[in-house]
Write a protein that holds these residues in place. Structure first.
Motif, short mmCIF file in Angstrom:
data_model
loop_
_atom_site.label_atom_id
_atom_site.label_comp_id
_atom_site.label_asym_id
_atom_site.label_seq_id
_atom_site.Cartn_x
_atom_site.Cartn_y
_atom_site.Cartn_z
N THR A 1 2.63 18.53 16.19
CA THR A 1 1.38 18.17 16.83
C THR A 1 1.65 17.29 18.04
O THR A 1 2.29 16.23 17.92
N ASN A 2 1.19 17.72 19.21
CA ASN A 2 1.27 16.89 20.42
C ASN A 2 2.67 16.36 20.69
O ASN A 2 2.89 15.15 20.83
N GLU A 3 3.63 17.26 20.75
CA GLU A 3 5.01 16.91 21.07
C GLU A 3 5.66 15.98 20.03
O GLU A 3 6.63 15.30 20.32
N THR A 4 5.11 15.97 18.85
CA THR A 4 5.73 15.21 17.75
C THR A 4 5.77 16.10 16.50
O THR A 4 5.07 17.11 16.42
N TYR A 5 6.61 15.71 15.54
CA TYR A 5 6.65 16.40 14.26
C TYR A 5 6.65 15.36 13.14
O TYR A 5 6.99 14.19 13.35
N GLN A 6 6.27 15.80 11.95
CA GLN A 6 6.33 14.95 10.79
C GLN A 6 6.32 15.80 9.53
O GLN A 6 5.83 16.94 9.53
N HIS B 1 6.22 8.88 9.48
CA HIS B 1 5.45 8.72 10.71
C HIS B 1 5.87 9.79 11.73
O HIS B 1 6.99 10.31 11.66
N PRO B 2 5.01 10.14 12.67
CA PRO B 2 5.37 11.16 13.67
C PRO B 2 6.62 10.77 14.46
O PRO B 2 6.83 9.61 14.80
N VAL B 3 7.45 11.79 14.74
CA VAL B 3 8.70 11.61 15.48
C VAL B 3 8.64 12.50 16.72
O VAL B 3 8.13 13.64 16.66
N GLN B 4 9.17 12.00 17.83
CA GLN B 4 9.20 12.80 19.06
C GLN B 4 9.94 14.12 18.82
O GLN B 4 10.95 14.16 18.10
N GLN C 1 16.05 17.38 11.71
CA GLN C 1 15.24 17.71 12.88
C GLN C 1 14.68 19.11 12.72
O GLN C 1 15.40 20.11 12.86
N PRO C 2 13.40 19.24 12.42
CA PRO C 2 12.76 20.56 12.48
C PRO C 2 12.39 20.87 13.93
O PRO C 2 12.45 19.99 14.81
N PHE C 3 12.01 22.09 14.19
CA PHE C 3 11.59 22.51 15.53
C PHE C 3 12.65 22.17 16.58
O PHE C 3 12.36 21.60 17.64
N VAL C 4 13.92 22.47 16.25
CA VAL C 4 15.01 22.22 17.21
C VAL C 4 14.79 23.06 18.45
O VAL C 4 14.51 24.28 18.38
N GLN C 5 14.91 22.42 19.63
CA GLN C 5 14.64 23.10 20.90
C GLN C 5 15.91 23.72 21.46
O GLN C 5 16.96 23.06 21.58
N ASN C 6 15.87 25.00 21.78
CA ASN C 6 16.96 25.72 22.42
C ASN C 6 18.26 25.67 21.62
O ASN C 6 19.36 25.72 22.19
N GLY C 7 18.13 25.52 20.29
CA GLY C 7 19.31 25.54 19.43
C GLY C 7 20.19 24.32 19.52
O GLY C 7 21.30 24.32 18.97
N VAL D 1 12.29 28.40 6.49
CA VAL D 1 11.85 29.15 7.66
C VAL D 1 11.73 28.22 8.86
O VAL D 1 11.49 27.02 8.73
N CYS D 2 11.91 28.80 10.05
CA CYS D 2 11.67 28.07 11.29
C CYS D 2 10.17 27.91 11.49
O CYS D 2 9.36 28.63 10.89
N GLY D 3 9.79 27.00 12.32
CA GLY D 3 8.39 26.80 12.62
C GLY D 3 8.14 26.82 14.11
O GLY D 3 9.07 26.89 14.91
N ASN D 4 6.89 26.76 14.50
CA ASN D 4 6.52 26.66 15.90
C ASN D 4 5.24 25.85 15.99
O ASN D 4 4.81 25.24 15.01
N ASP D 5 4.62 25.84 17.14
CA ASP D 5 3.44 25.00 17.32
C ASP D 5 2.23 25.51 16.55
O ASP D 5 1.22 24.81 16.44
N THR D 6 2.32 26.70 15.98
CA THR D 6 1.21 27.22 15.17
C THR D 6 1.59 27.46 13.71
O THR D 6 0.72 27.70 12.89
N GLN D 7 2.88 27.39 13.40
CA GLN D 7 3.34 27.65 12.03
C GLN D 7 4.22 26.50 11.56
O GLN D 7 5.09 26.02 12.30
#
Length: 433
Positions: A111-116, A150-153, A181-187, A84-90
């Motif tokens: 979290t805070n413009e990073t993912y992990q 570790h967190p990634v931008q 890359q999860p949470f890919v922006q704008n495809g 599933v895709c995710g977002n800043d709350t899921q």
């Protein structure tokens, strides 16, 4: 959502490693597959992308109460239900299913413009007789481990070509050639890469074997190759290892380790304690010490307590060794011997042997130990208890001392016989007068 798979390209191998693979006949271990998952959102644009390779080494119990090691690779086909895709709350979830009831997944948090990556969940099914022949426990077994990523931008792609491993509950998971890359922006997949620590230029990748820890015969001389394994200039460095149970130390071990791969071109590999981590389990009647030398050499020592004897003692029961190609996680050699009865001592004591000992794992592999001191049970105050020594000095001097004592006794008897004989002869001379 699309999933594409194809045969993984082989990475260039150093000549020494290539020689080892040819000697071990291990070319079949490189037949693996890479998985590529492209998860789409409701607008049919990419929201999660991943491409990677992975495999699993699993230790399981058989119906005869022995333990075997199974190697589980991804087959040529997988499914991806539940991704599933995710977002800043899921959280985002990457999930794959393969083989006869096996599955693997990882969830990602933002979290805070990073993912992990957060948790990795692996389920293997021991009903798969092709992978787990004669398994005592039947059905799915689930193992959950915390990812150390570790967190990634948020707009960066995480890349790691080197092997990463996680070990928990008799399962070791290996991952390599990762691009995700999860949470890919704008495809659109990000253009900037964030590399794992092992891929950075300052990190020297470890390959089994390496020129630093393997001694081979020079190829520039016309002399015939020796038939026995050449000794390295120095014995392996002695390492100190321990296991914790809660806040208490439950196992202590001090040992220098050397592997002898006895093939047409023998190889000696010293285990470096500076790059070796210790893990395992402690129990009342069994304990396992797992040593991992930089994700290239895995050595497991299994100790048990002899509960049937009137006086309880512990001893080494099993040793398992796995050699891996650090670049792609492929198994070069896996050997196991579960019929040992060595390193025994009374429960509550420790076992010590300063001289070199040899553990014959199979016809192709030996483990040499140096300066051994081990206590797998009843450790108190983080210290070794009274040591029961293998006593090499006794072995070396018992025969000379016994022979010397016998010769000394014989000399005494000869002198006494001479003395009494001479005295009797003199007394007989006096009686004639």
């Amino acid at each position: 959502m699309e999933t594409r798979r194809g045969p993984a390209a082989l990475l260039p191998l150093p000549p020494l490693l290539l020689l080892l693979l040819l000697l071990l006949g291990a070319s079949g271990f490189f037949q693996s597959y890479a998985v590529e998952v492209d998860v789409k959102d409701a607008s049919n644009v990419t929201c999660l992308y991943a491409q990677w390779m992975m495999k699993f080494l699993i230790k399981y119990e058989t119906n005869s109460s022995d333990y075997k090691n199974a190697s589980l690779d991804l087959p040529s086909t997988v499914t991806h239900d539940g991704s599933v895709c995710g977002n800043d709350t899921q959280a985002a979830l990457l999930a794959v299913q393969f083989g006869d009831g096996h599955s693997w997944s990882v969830n990602f948090t933002e979290t805070n413009e990073t993912y992990q990556a957060d948790f990795i969940t692996f389920t293997y099914n021991t009903n798969d007789a092709a992978v787990f022949p004669d398994a005592k426990r039947k059905g799915p077994v689930t193992v959950v481990v915390k990812d150390s990523m570790h967190p990634v931008q948020l707009n960066d792609v995480f890349v790691c070509h080197h092997t990463t491993s996680f070990e928990a509950e008799n399962v070791t998971q290996f991952f390599w050639n990762i691009t995700m890359q999860p949470f890919v922006q704008n495809g659109t997949i990000g253009k900037t890469e964030t590399r794992c620590h092992a891929d950075t230029p300052t990190a020297a990748p470890t390959v089994v074997p390496t020129a630093a820890n393997v001694t081979t015969t020079s190829t520039t001389t016309s002399s015939p190759a020796p038939t026995t394994a050449p000794k390295p200039v120095e014995n392996p460095v002695t390492g100190n290892y321990s296991l914790q149970s809660g806040n208490k130390t439950c196992l202590l071990a001090t040992v220098g380790l050397q592997l002898n791969v006895s093939q047409d071109k023998p190889l000696l590999i010293n285990i470096n304690p500076k790059t070796t981590s210790a893990d395992g389990t402690c129990g009342n009647t069994s304990a396992i010490l797992k040593l991992n030398d930089g994700n290239s050499t895995l050595i497991d020592f299994t100790f048990i307590v002899n509960a049937s004897a009137s006086v309880r003692k512990f001893y080494l029961k099993e040793v398992n060794v796995t050699l891996l190609n650090h670049l792609n996680g492929s198994v070069i050699l896996n050997a196991d011997n579960n019929n040992f009865s060595k390193w025994d001592a009374f429960l509550g004591n420790s076992y010590m042997c300063r001289k070199e000992q040899t553990l014959q794992i199979n016809e192709d592999l030996q483990v040499h130990t140096f300066n051994l001191w081990v206590q797998p049970f009843l450790v108190k105050e983080n210290k070794f208890a009274i040591a029961e020594d293998c006593s090499p000095e006794v072995d070396n001097f018992i025969v000379p001392i016994a022979v010397g004592a016998a010769l000394g006794g014989l000399v005494v008897l000869v002198l006494m016989a001479y003395f009494f004989g001479h005295k009797k002869h003199r007394n007989a001379g006096y009686e004639q007068f």
